[in-house]
Design a protein around this motif. Structure first.
Motif, PDB file in Angstrom:
ATOM      1  N   MET A   1       0.837  -1.177   0.000  1.00 40.97           N
ATOM      2  CA  MET A   1       0.000   0.000   0.000  1.00 40.97           C
ATOM      3  C   MET A   1       0.884   1.243   0.000  1.00 40.97           C
ATOM      4  O   MET A   1       1.801   1.368   0.798  1.00 40.97           O
ATOM      5  CB  MET A   1      -0.900  -0.013   1.235  1.00 40.97           C
ATOM      6  N   ALA A   2       0.591   2.157  -0.915  1.00 44.78           N
ATOM      7  CA  ALA A   2       1.340   3.413  -0.998  1.00 44.78           C
ATOM      8  C   ALA A   2       0.925   4.335   0.135  1.00 44.78           C
ATOM      9  O   ALA A   2      -0.198   4.269   0.635  1.00 44.78           O
ATOM     10  CB  ALA A   2       1.089   4.079  -2.345  1.00 44.78           C
ATOM     11  N   LYS A   3       1.848   5.217   0.533  1.00 41.56           N
ATOM     12  CA  LYS A   3       1.602   6.144   1.639  1.00 41.56           C
ATOM     13  C   LYS A   3       1.838   7.571   1.165  1.00 41.56           C
ATOM     14  O   LYS A   3       2.934   7.902   0.718  1.00 41.56           O
ATOM     15  CB  LYS A   3       2.529   5.810   2.802  1.00 41.56           C
ATOM     16  N   LEU A   4       0.802   8.383   1.274  1.00 43.24           N
ATOM     17  CA  LEU A   4       0.853   9.769   0.828  1.00 43.24           C
ATOM     18  C   LEU A   4       0.750  10.704   2.029  1.00 43.24           C
ATOM     19  O   LEU A   4      -0.200  10.638   2.805  1.00 43.24           O
ATOM     20  CB  LEU A   4      -0.293  10.048  -0.148  1.00 43.24           C
ATOM     21  N   LEU A   5       1.732  11.575   2.159  1.00 53.18           N
ATOM     22  CA  LEU A   5       1.753  12.604   3.192  1.00 53.18           C
ATOM     23  C   LEU A   5       1.310  13.921   2.569  1.00 53.18           C
ATOM     24  O   LEU A   5       1.773  14.283   1.491  1.00 53.18           O
ATOM     25  CB  LEU A   5       3.177  12.746   3.755  1.00 53.18           C
ATOM     26  N   ILE A   6       0.420  14.622   3.247  1.00 53.55           N
ATOM     27  CA  ILE A   6      -0.018  15.942   2.811  1.00 53.55           C
ATOM     28  C   ILE A   6       0.323  16.926   3.927  1.00 53.55           C
ATOM     29  O   ILE A   6      -0.171  16.797   5.042  1.00 53.55           O
ATOM     30  CB  ILE A   6      -1.525  15.970   2.499  1.00 53.55           C
ATOM     31  N   VAL A   7       1.193  17.875   3.621  1.00 57.70           N
ATOM     32  CA  VAL A   7       1.669  18.863   4.590  1.00 57.70           C
ATOM     33  C   VAL A   7       1.235  20.241   4.106  1.00 57.70           C
ATOM     34  O   VAL A   7       1.481  20.594   2.947  1.00 57.70           O
ATOM     35  CB  VAL A   7       3.210  18.818   4.731  1.00 57.70           C
ATOM     36  N   TYR A   8       0.618  21.019   5.000  1.00 56.16           N
ATOM     37  CA  TYR A   8       0.118  22.322   4.571  1.00 56.16           C
ATOM     38  C   TYR A   8       0.041  23.315   5.731  1.00 56.16           C
ATOM     39  O   TYR A   8       0.146  22.935   6.894  1.00 56.16           O
ATOM     40  CB  TYR A   8      -1.273  22.178   3.945  1.00 56.16           C
ATOM     41  N   HIS A   9      -0.170  24.567   5.345  1.00 56.13           N
ATOM     42  CA  HIS A   9      -0.490  25.616   6.304  1.00 56.13           C
ATOM     43  C   HIS A   9      -1.537  26.506   5.664  1.00 56.13           C
ATOM     44  O   HIS A   9      -1.525  26.730   4.451  1.00 56.13           O
ATOM     45  CB  HIS A   9       0.737  26.445   6.670  1.00 56.13           C
ATOM     46  N   SER A  10      -2.432  27.019   6.486  1.00 58.59           N
ATOM     47  CA  SER A  10      -3.479  27.922   6.007  1.00 58.59           C
ATOM     48  C   SER A  10      -3.869  28.866   7.127  1.00 58.59           C
ATOM     49  O   SER A  10      -4.096  28.421   8.245  1.00 58.59           O
ATOM     50  CB  SER A  10      -4.691  27.110   5.538  1.00 58.59           C
ATOM     51  N   GLN A  11      -3.929  30.146   6.818  1.00 56.52           N
ATOM     52  CA  GLN A  11      -4.409  31.120   7.793  1.00 56.52           C
ATOM     53  C   GLN A  11      -5.823  31.561   7.473  1.00 56.52           C
ATOM     54  O   GLN A  11      -6.665  31.637   8.347  1.00 56.52           O
ATOM     55  CB  GLN A  11      -3.492  32.346   7.832  1.00 56.52           C
ATOM     56  N   THR A  12      -6.087  31.847   6.215  1.00 55.66           N
ATOM     57  CA  THR A  12      -7.397  32.356   5.822  1.00 55.66           C
ATOM     58  C   THR A  12      -8.373  31.247   5.460  1.00 55.66           C
ATOM     59  O   THR A  12      -9.560  31.504   5.323  1.00 55.66           O
ATOM     60  CB  THR A  12      -7.270  33.287   4.605  1.00 55.66           C
ATOM     61  N   GLY A  13      -7.859  30.044   5.281  1.00 53.30           N
ATOM     62  CA  GLY A  13      -8.705  28.929   4.870  1.00 53.30           C
ATOM     63  C   GLY A  13      -8.617  28.605   3.392  1.00 53.30           C
ATOM     64  O   GLY A  13      -9.089  27.554   2.958  1.00 53.30           O
ATOM     65  N   ASN A  14      -8.010  29.474   2.588  1.00 55.88           N
ATOM     66  CA  ASN A  14      -7.913  29.217   1.148  1.00 55.88           C
ATOM     67  C   ASN A  14      -7.063  27.991   0.839  1.00 55.88           C
ATOM     68  O   ASN A  14      -7.475  27.112   0.075  1.00 55.88           O
ATOM     69  CB  ASN A  14      -7.354  30.441   0.417  1.00 55.88           C
ATOM     70  N   THR A  15      -5.882  27.932   1.419  1.00 58.05           N
ATOM     71  CA  THR A  15      -5.013  26.777   1.168  1.00 58.05           C
ATOM     72  C   THR A  15      -5.648  25.511   1.727  1.00 58.05           C
ATOM     73  O   THR A  15      -5.572  24.453   1.115  1.00 58.05           O
ATOM     74  CB  THR A  15      -3.619  27.002   1.784  1.00 58.05           C
ATOM     75  N   GLU A  16      -6.292  25.627   2.867  1.00 60.35           N
ATOM     76  CA  GLU A  16      -6.951  24.459   3.455  1.00 60.35           C
ATOM     77  C   GLU A  16      -8.045  23.914   2.534  1.00 60.35           C
ATOM     78  O   GLU A  16      -8.200  22.701   2.398  1.00 60.35           O
ATOM     79  CB  GLU A  16      -7.525  24.788   4.823  1.00 60.35           C
ATOM     80  N   GLN A  17      -8.774  24.797   1.864  1.00 56.09           N
ATOM     81  CA  GLN A  17      -9.781  24.338   0.903  1.00 56.09           C
ATOM     82  C   GLN A  17      -9.131  23.509  -0.205  1.00 56.09           C
ATOM     83  O   GLN A  17      -9.648  22.451  -0.588  1.00 56.09           O
ATOM     84  CB  GLN A  17     -10.513  25.518   0.274  1.00 56.09           C
ATOM     85  N   LEU A  18      -8.013  23.995  -0.718  1.00 56.65           N
ATOM     86  CA  LEU A  18      -7.296  23.268  -1.774  1.00 56.65           C
ATOM     87  C   LEU A  18      -6.816  21.912  -1.265  1.00 56.65           C
ATOM     88  O   LEU A  18      -6.957  20.883  -1.945  1.00 56.65           O
ATOM     89  CB  LEU A  18      -6.106  24.080  -2.279  1.00 56.65           C
ATOM     90  N   ILE A  19      -6.238  21.905  -0.077  1.00 51.25           N
ATOM     91  CA  ILE A  19      -5.683  20.677   0.492  1.00 51.25           C
ATOM     92  C   ILE A  19      -6.774  19.663   0.787  1.00 51.25           C
ATOM     93  O   ILE A  19      -6.612  18.464   0.523  1.00 51.25           O
ATOM     94  CB  ILE A  19      -4.855  21.006   1.756  1.00 51.25           C
ATOM     95  N   LEU A  20      -7.894  20.116   1.316  1.00 50.74           N
ATOM     96  CA  LEU A  20      -8.979  19.176   1.597  1.00 50.74           C
ATOM     97  C   LEU A  20      -9.555  18.596   0.310  1.00 50.74           C
ATOM     98  O   LEU A  20      -9.933  17.420   0.265  1.00 50.74           O
ATOM     99  CB  LEU A  20     -10.065  19.849   2.443  1.00 50.74           C
ATOM    100  N   ALA A  21      -9.584  19.383  -0.755  1.00 54.77           N
ATOM    101  CA  ALA A  21     -10.017  18.869  -2.050  1.00 54.77           C
ATOM    102  C   ALA A  21      -9.017  17.831  -2.568  1.00 54.77           C
ATOM    103  O   ALA A  21      -9.410  16.769  -3.064  1.00 54.77           O
ATOM    104  CB  ALA A  21     -10.178  20.010  -3.056  1.00 54.77           C
ATOM    105  N   ALA A  22      -7.719  18.123  -2.427  1.00 58.68           N
ATOM    106  CA  ALA A  22      -6.691  17.156  -2.851  1.00 58.68           C
ATOM    107  C   ALA A  22      -6.798  15.871  -2.023  1.00 58.68           C
ATOM    108  O   ALA A  22      -6.656  14.765  -2.548  1.00 58.68           O
ATOM    109  CB  ALA A  22      -5.301  17.766  -2.713  1.00 58.68           C
ATOM    110  N   HIS A  23      -7.058  16.019  -0.749  1.00 58.31           N
ATOM    111  CA  HIS A  23      -7.227  14.864   0.136  1.00 58.31           C
ATOM    112  C   HIS A  23      -8.430  14.016  -0.304  1.00 58.31           C
ATOM    113  O   HIS A  23      -8.341  12.783  -0.354  1.00 58.31           O
ATOM    114  CB  HIS A  23      -7.392  15.347   1.575  1.00 58.31           C
TER     115      HIS A  23
END
Length: 151
Positions: A1-23
């Motif tokens: 099984m492959a293992k994918l790490l997603i590392v991010y930071h978000s202050q306004t929520g914009n990056t978090e929206q992108l990351i949650l979509a990628a997730h």
């Protein structure tokens, strides 16, 4: 099984929206184990665990955010003996053009060494549905590529 790490930071929520979509996209690949971490909470053990990494950062002053830079500062030299050679992808929410953030993250990641496996996603301005769709597609493509061993 492959293992994918997603590392991010978000202050306004914009990056978090992108990351949650990628997730969400990556989660469509049932043979891929996912680990989602905020940059301040991620460490070398996470890099040693994974087969590939997606990084999400807002563009701050034409550069990556401080939290992602902190992650690199804390893991770069300790990771050196492992020659990680991991595939990675970048997602950036930008008020400007995002190129400075991408350029500097690429420069640092080359030293780990890591290799870029996806086209960059730069979401300029307010997050739109098209940005979220592309982030989800990137997440799914990256997870599928890890599972197939093409990266």
């Amino acid at each position: 099984m492959a293992k994918l790490l997603i590392v991010y930071h978000s202050q306004t929520g914009n990056t978090e929206q992108l990351i949650l979509a990628a997730h969400r996209g990556a989660a469509k690949e049932s043979d891929c184990e996912l680990r989602l971490k905020r940059a301040f909470d991620a460490d070398l053990a996470d890099l040693l665990w994974c087969d590939g990494v997606l990084f999400g950062s807002p563009e701050n002053f034409g550069y990556m955010c401080g939290a992602i830079k902190d992650f690199f500062d804390r893991t770069f030299y300790p990771a050196e003996p492992y020659e990680l050679n991991l595939p990675y992808g970048l997602l950036v929410s930008a008020g400007n053009d995002g190129s400075g953030a991408i350029r500097e993250m690429d420069r640092i990641l080359c030293g780990y060494p890591m290799k870029k496996a996806l086209p960059d996603l730069i979401a300029k301005g307010e997050i739109q549905q098209a940005h979220l769709q592309q982030a989800e597609e990137n997440g799914e493509a990256f997870a599928t590529g890890l599972c197939m061993g093409i990266f």
